[in-house]
Scaffold this active site. Structure first.
Site, short mmCIF file in Angstrom:
data_model
loop_
_atom_site.label_atom_id
_atom_site.label_comp_id
_atom_site.label_asym_id
_atom_site.label_seq_id
_atom_site.Cartn_x
_atom_site.Cartn_y
_atom_site.Cartn_z
N HIS A 121 -68.12 32.22 -60.90
CA HIS A 121 -68.53 32.31 -61.85
C HIS A 121 -69.25 31.04 -62.25
CE1 HIS A 121 -65.97 29.24 -63.89
NE2 HIS A 121 -65.38 28.85 -62.79
N ASP A 122 -70.62 32.31 -62.54
CA ASP A 122 -71.97 30.87 -63.54
C ASP A 122 -72.48 30.28 -62.21
OD1 ASP A 122 -70.94 31.20 -66.40
OD2 ASP A 122 -69.90 30.36 -65.20
N GLY A 139 -67.49 27.72 -59.62
CA GLY A 139 -68.19 27.53 -60.69
C GLY A 139 -68.87 26.65 -60.83
#
Length: 262
Positions: A121-122, A139
């Site tokens: 994520h991200d 992440g």
């Protein structure tokens, strides 16, 4: 109509360009958008709020746009955005972002992503990168343009890898890696700068000379980081042809949050 294999399941709300090809047994969710001339192989799952650009080649068994592996995630409408002209090989897993960051996981253009690569994520990955087999980005990792991350390399969350960096096979990246550097190992160490990569990308002798000087100032002259930054800044005036390269380095050093790899 897009060329969809009869065994594939494509939600009627998904937006696929008429030139998109979808292989057998692939599942595409309602919030997915796929641009022209992209091919999706068999047995893929593309879900979540995922936008995929033009001319991508996605091989079999990929999972794109799934919920992040983050216990804080509560179903927020976060996204995965993939640009144009990327090759994404087998068994890759790219997750959507989280509300705790920008809410978007992003892959730029013309990237070569080998099998089993994980973008958590991200993550923000630029363009023209190579991520070799089993490269694993935790992440919030940022990877600059033209960087190469070797196979079986793990990158700690929140780390930044600068443009034109070469990370060797089986490395453990737990600090930020400044642009142009050549690193490998566990613990990670800076071995030099990526001279061959720069030559292949058209850097002339003047620019390569300035990159060599920046490497020396950061790693060979026992300077504090602040002293090195001041000396690096002066190079832009001394060699105007490399002003953009100096600016790239200074911007990276100003944004480094985990300390730079030594």
């Amino acid at each position: 109509m897009a060329r969809i294999h009869p065994t594939a399941i494509v939600d009627p709300h998904a937006e696929l360009d008429a030139s998109v090809e979808v292989g057998a047994y692939t599942l595409i969710g309602p919030h997915v958008r796929i641009g022209a001339d992209t091919t999706v192989g068999p047995h893929c799952v593309i879900e979540g709020r995922t936008t995929i650009g033009r001319g991508n080649r996605i091989f079999q068994f990929c999972s794109l746009g799934a919920a992040p592996q983050d216990k804080k995630y509560a179903g927020e409408p976060t996204e995965l955005v993939i640009g144009d002209g990327n090759t994404i090989r087998e068994f890759c897993t790219f997750n959507v972002g989280t509300a705790q960051d920008a809410g978007v996981t992003r892959l730029g253009d013309d990237n070569w992503v080998m099998a089993y690569v994980h973008l958590a994520h991200d993550c923000q990955v630029g363009s023209h990168t190579i991520l070799a087999n089993n490269a694993t980005l935790a992440g919030h990792v940022h990877v600059g343009d033209w960087a190469i991350v070797g196979g079986l390399t793990g990158v700690h969350q929140f780390c930044k890898i600068g443009a034109h960096v070469m990370v060797g096979f089986g490395s453990a990246v737990s600090q930020d890696v400044p642009p142009f550097m050549l690193v490998d190992g566990n613990p990670l160490a800076v071995r030099g700068f990526n001279a061959e990569g720069l030559r292949r990308r058209g850097f002339g002798p003047e620019r390569i000379g300035v990159v060599k000087q920046m490497h020396r100032l950061l790693y060979r002259q026992a300077l504090t980081l602040e002293q090195a930054r001041e000396r690096i800044a002066a190079l832009a005036t001394e060699v105007p042809a490399a002003a953009d390269d100096v600016a790239l380095m200074l911007d990276f050093l100003a944004r480094a949050t985990r300390g730079i790899a030594r």
